[in-house]
Design a protein around this motif. Structure first.
Motif, mmCIF file in Angstrom:
data_model
loop_
_atom_site.group_PDB
_atom_site.id
_atom_site.type_symbol
_atom_site.label_atom_id
_atom_site.label_comp_id
_atom_site.label_asym_id
_atom_site.label_seq_id
_atom_site.Cartn_x
_atom_site.Cartn_y
_atom_site.Cartn_z
ATOM 1 N N ARG A 82 1.018 -1.595 0.104
ATOM 2 C CA ARG A 82 0.154 -0.185 -0.072
ATOM 3 C C ARG A 82 1.384 0.995 0.160
ATOM 4 N NH1 ARG A 82 -4.753 1.628 0.639
ATOM 5 N NH2 ARG A 82 -4.599 3.954 2.423
ATOM 6 N N TRP A 83 0.540 1.933 -0.515
ATOM 7 C CA TRP A 83 1.427 3.329 -1.027
ATOM 8 C C TRP A 83 1.938 4.358 0.076
ATOM 9 C CZ3 TRP A 83 -0.939 8.343 0.050
ATOM 10 C CH2 TRP A 83 -1.640 8.812 -0.039
ATOM 11 N N ASP A 84 0.618 4.531 1.263
ATOM 12 C CA ASP A 84 0.973 5.393 2.638
ATOM 13 C C ASP A 84 1.685 4.382 3.427
ATOM 14 O OD1 ASP A 84 -1.185 3.802 3.093
ATOM 15 O OD2 ASP A 84 -2.579 5.757 3.610
ATOM 16 N N ASP A 85 0.905 3.845 3.733
ATOM 17 C CA ASP A 85 1.387 2.767 5.554
ATOM 18 C C ASP A 85 2.197 1.165 5.205
ATOM 19 O OD1 ASP A 85 -0.154 0.966 4.542
ATOM 20 O OD2 ASP A 85 -1.799 1.307 5.903
ATOM 21 N N GLY A 86 2.931 1.249 3.723
ATOM 22 C CA GLY A 86 3.431 0.470 3.635
ATOM 23 C C GLY A 86 2.650 -1.455 3.443
ATOM 24 N N ARG A 87 1.073 -1.256 3.917
ATOM 25 C CA ARG A 87 0.837 -2.239 4.256
ATOM 26 C C ARG A 87 1.420 -3.925 3.597
ATOM 27 N NH1 ARG A 87 -4.313 -3.768 3.892
ATOM 28 N NH2 ARG A 87 -4.522 -1.286 3.172
ATOM 29 N N THR A 88 1.574 -4.343 3.763
ATOM 30 C CA THR A 88 1.310 -6.099 2.168
ATOM 31 C C THR A 88 0.250 -6.342 1.947
ATOM 32 O OG1 THR A 88 4.112 -6.532 3.019
ATOM 33 C CG2 THR A 88 2.273 -7.877 2.365
ATOM 34 N N LEU A 89 0.306 -6.383 0.574
ATOM 35 C CA LEU A 89 -1.318 -6.140 -0.028
ATOM 36 C C LEU A 89 -1.299 -8.250 -0.906
ATOM 37 C CD1 LEU A 89 -2.390 -3.165 -2.370
ATOM 38 C CD2 LEU A 89 -2.637 -3.550 -0.102
ATOM 39 N N LEU A 206 6.373 -3.650 -5.570
ATOM 40 C CA LEU A 206 5.510 -2.724 -6.158
ATOM 41 C C LEU A 206 4.386 -2.138 -4.883
ATOM 42 C CD1 LEU A 206 3.357 -1.800 -8.710
ATOM 43 C CD2 LEU A 206 2.198 -4.321 -8.811
ATOM 44 N N TRP A 207 4.477 -0.962 -5.527
ATOM 45 C CA TRP A 207 3.306 0.020 -4.267
ATOM 46 C C TRP A 207 2.083 1.036 -4.834
ATOM 47 C CZ3 TRP A 207 5.620 0.947 0.602
ATOM 48 C CH2 TRP A 207 7.087 0.550 0.654
ATOM 49 N N GLU A 367 -13.534 0.665 -4.252
ATOM 50 C CA GLU A 367 -13.142 -0.393 -5.105
ATOM 51 C C GLU A 367 -11.714 -0.413 -4.354
ATOM 52 O OE1 GLU A 367 -13.550 0.556 -9.699
ATOM 53 O OE2 GLU A 367 -14.689 2.316 -8.759
ATOM 54 N N GLN A 368 -11.239 0.162 -3.950
ATOM 55 C CA GLN A 368 -9.748 0.057 -3.421
ATOM 56 C C GLN A 368 -9.713 -1.166 -2.368
ATOM 57 O OE1 GLN A 368 -8.919 1.782 -0.141
ATOM 58 N NE2 GLN A 368 -7.763 0.175 0.356
ATOM 59 N N ARG A 369 -10.202 -1.438 -1.615
ATOM 60 C CA ARG A 369 -10.794 -1.738 -0.503
ATOM 61 C C ARG A 369 -10.833 -3.386 -1.248
ATOM 62 N NH1 ARG A 369 -12.812 2.777 2.453
ATOM 63 N NH2 ARG A 369 -14.731 1.940 1.728
ATOM 64 N N ALA A 370 -12.021 -3.362 -2.013
ATOM 65 C CA ALA A 370 -12.003 -4.955 -2.336
ATOM 66 C C ALA A 370 -11.514 -5.211 -3.529
ATOM 67 C CB ALA A 370 -13.507 -4.624 -3.535
ATOM 68 N N ARG A 371 -10.288 -4.450 -4.004
ATOM 69 C CA ARG A 371 -9.297 -5.050 -4.841
ATOM 70 C C ARG A 371 -8.499 -5.701 -3.483
ATOM 71 N NH1 ARG A 371 -4.962 -0.576 -6.343
ATOM 72 N NH2 ARG A 371 -4.506 -0.615 -3.498
ATOM 73 N N ASP A 372 -8.288 -5.085 -2.248
ATOM 74 C CA ASP A 372 -7.099 -5.097 -1.943
ATOM 75 C C ASP A 372 -7.254 -6.962 -0.875
ATOM 76 O OD1 ASP A 372 -5.636 -2.984 -2.158
ATOM 77 O OD2 ASP A 372 -6.229 -2.059 -0.490
ATOM 78 N N ALA A 373 -8.339 -6.413 -0.450
ATOM 79 C CA ALA A 373 -9.603 -7.771 0.170
ATOM 80 C C ALA A 373 -9.036 -8.754 -1.369
ATOM 81 C CB ALA A 373 -10.525 -8.119 0.058
ATOM 82 N N GLU A 374 -8.947 -8.967 -2.756
ATOM 83 C CA GLU A 374 -8.909 -9.823 -3.806
ATOM 84 C C GLU A 374 -7.236 -10.430 -3.074
ATOM 85 O OE1 GLU A 374 -9.448 -9.132 -7.704
ATOM 86 O OE2 GLU A 374 -10.826 -9.993 -7.325
ATOM 87 N N LEU A 375 -6.243 -9.301 -2.850
ATOM 88 C CA LEU A 375 -5.059 -9.316 -3.090
ATOM 89 C C LEU A 375 -4.623 -10.080 -2.254
ATOM 90 C CD1 LEU A 375 -3.274 -6.272 -4.453
ATOM 91 C CD2 LEU A 375 -3.998 -8.603 -5.438
#
Length: 397
Positions: A82-89, A206-207, A367-375
């Protein structure tokens, strides 16, 4: 070089990765091939390039395994963050698992290192520099090419491997301007020693963030860190596709991004801003004894890291098709087989690459949260299972 007496001669326009791979692949199959490059020296614009197993399979077969191992870097994983906190997706294992699955390594390389490795395998007399194509004539049994320096060349086949601005394509199918994709990329190379304090892993990172994404990885045997920082913008009005830019401008474009992203950008001596252009993929690559290869026929966004790999695949498949043909009418049929084999695959990769612009650049929200959950669930299109149709392909078959 091995020979099999096909009797076919090939003139390749363009001395980039695709053109040199084509020349080596053809010579390996006993086909007389020469490269004609418009520049006064062989050089590659850009910095980093990813050579996935579908491409390293071809390059190993051409005798480049030792050189790729020396100058390339094998990433242990693709790390999406993730772009801001660096969390692994998502974190996709590469290196050992990828090589076990597909039989060949994934390399991160400096483009100049790959080009030099290819050129070193070619006899010097096979590459002609300062040859800018200005005209071609298909005489039915041969093609005549004419160059700005006055030279004229005849060959049984002419291959346009001359990039997105392809003169060959223009002469074959008429003029068409590349289209601006709405993205521009800041690119740079940082000596790895400057970034020791970050403890960077040997991964492709990839951020993803609103309206942009940031990629970084080691190249040049681990001595350099390559980064590509892509942001969306509405128009591109500059004459050049590549402008030297102030590092402060790049940092301003990524204001608020994770400290690691900004630290890498801050460490660079200079950065360049590249407009990202593509073309609609051609449904037809060939006419008579002339065909196209690489960006000349399927220039794509870099979001699947497959641009160079597709050109390498093109080269291998073209050589296979021509090796099965004699010097007579079978040549045109061989080019049709090459086109039929390559167009569906490259068109599919082109579409996936274009879709990455939307997927990687979602604004924070549903949409971003759905993408992140999918990842997080192991889906999302960049898992080894999802990429098997790309990585497991054998273009030499």
């Amino acid at each position: 070089m091995t020979t099999d007496g096909t009797g076919v001669s090939v003139a390749i326009i363009g001395g980039g990765i695709g053109g040199l791979t084509a020349a080596l692949s053809l010579l390996r199959r006993g086909i007389d091939a020469h490269v004609y490059e418009r520049a006064a020296e062989l050089s590659e614009v850009g910095a980093g390039v990813q050579i996935s197993p579908n491409a390293s399979r071809v390059l190993h077969g051409l005798g480049l395994a030792d050189e790729l191992a020396r100058t390339g870097v094998k990433p242990v994983a693709l790390h999406q963050r993730r772009w801001d906190d660096g969390r692994t997706l998502a974190r996709t294992p590469l290196a050992g698992p990828l090589e076990a699955a597909f039989g060949f390594p994934h390399y991160l390389m400096h483009r100049a290192d790959l080009l030099a490795a290819l050129a070193a395998r070619l006899p010097a007399d096979r590459v002609r520099l300062d040859h800018r194509l200005t005209a071609l004539t298909d005489h039915g049994d041969r093609v005549e090419a004419r160059f700005a320096n006055g030279a004229r060349v005849e060959a049984g086949v002419l291959v346009g491997a001359d990039g997105i601005h392809s003169a060959t394509r223009g002469l074959l199918f008429g003029p068409e301007r590349p289209r601006f994709t709405g993205c521009a990329a800041y690119r740079g190379l940082v000596p790895a020693d400057r970034l020791k304090g970050l403890g960077l892993e040997t991964t492709t990172q990839l951020w993803m963030g609103p309206g942009g994404h940031f990629v970084h990885y080691f190249v040049a045997g681990g001595r350099l860190v390559n980064f590509v920082a892509i942001k969306e913008q509405d128009t591109w009005t500059r004459e050049s596709w590549t402008d030297r830019r102030d590092v402060a401008e790049a940092l301003a474009a990524f204001e608020g991004w994770h400290p690691q992203v900004r630290a890498i950008m801050e460490a660079v001596d200079e950065t360049y801003l590249w407009a990202l252009f593509d073309r609609a993929p051609l449904r037809r690559w060939s006419a008579g004894r002339v065909t196209l290869l690489g960006d000349a026929c399927h220039a794509m966004l870099p979001f699947m890291a497959q641009g160079a790999a597709m050109a390498v695949e093109d080269a291998a498949t073209l050589a296979s098709c021509l090796a099965a043909a004699g010097p007579g009418p079978e040549v045109e049929a061989a080019l049709r087989r090459y086109e039929a084999a390559r167009v569906p695959r490259t068109t599919r990769v082109h579409a996936l690459s274009a879709a990455g612009k939307t997927r990687y650049h979602l604004p924070d929200g549903p949409e971003q949260r759905a993408r992140d959950a999918e990842l997080a669930g192991g889906a999302g299109g960049l898992s080894l299972d999802a990429l098997a149709w790309i990585y497991g392909h054998d273009a030499t078959a």
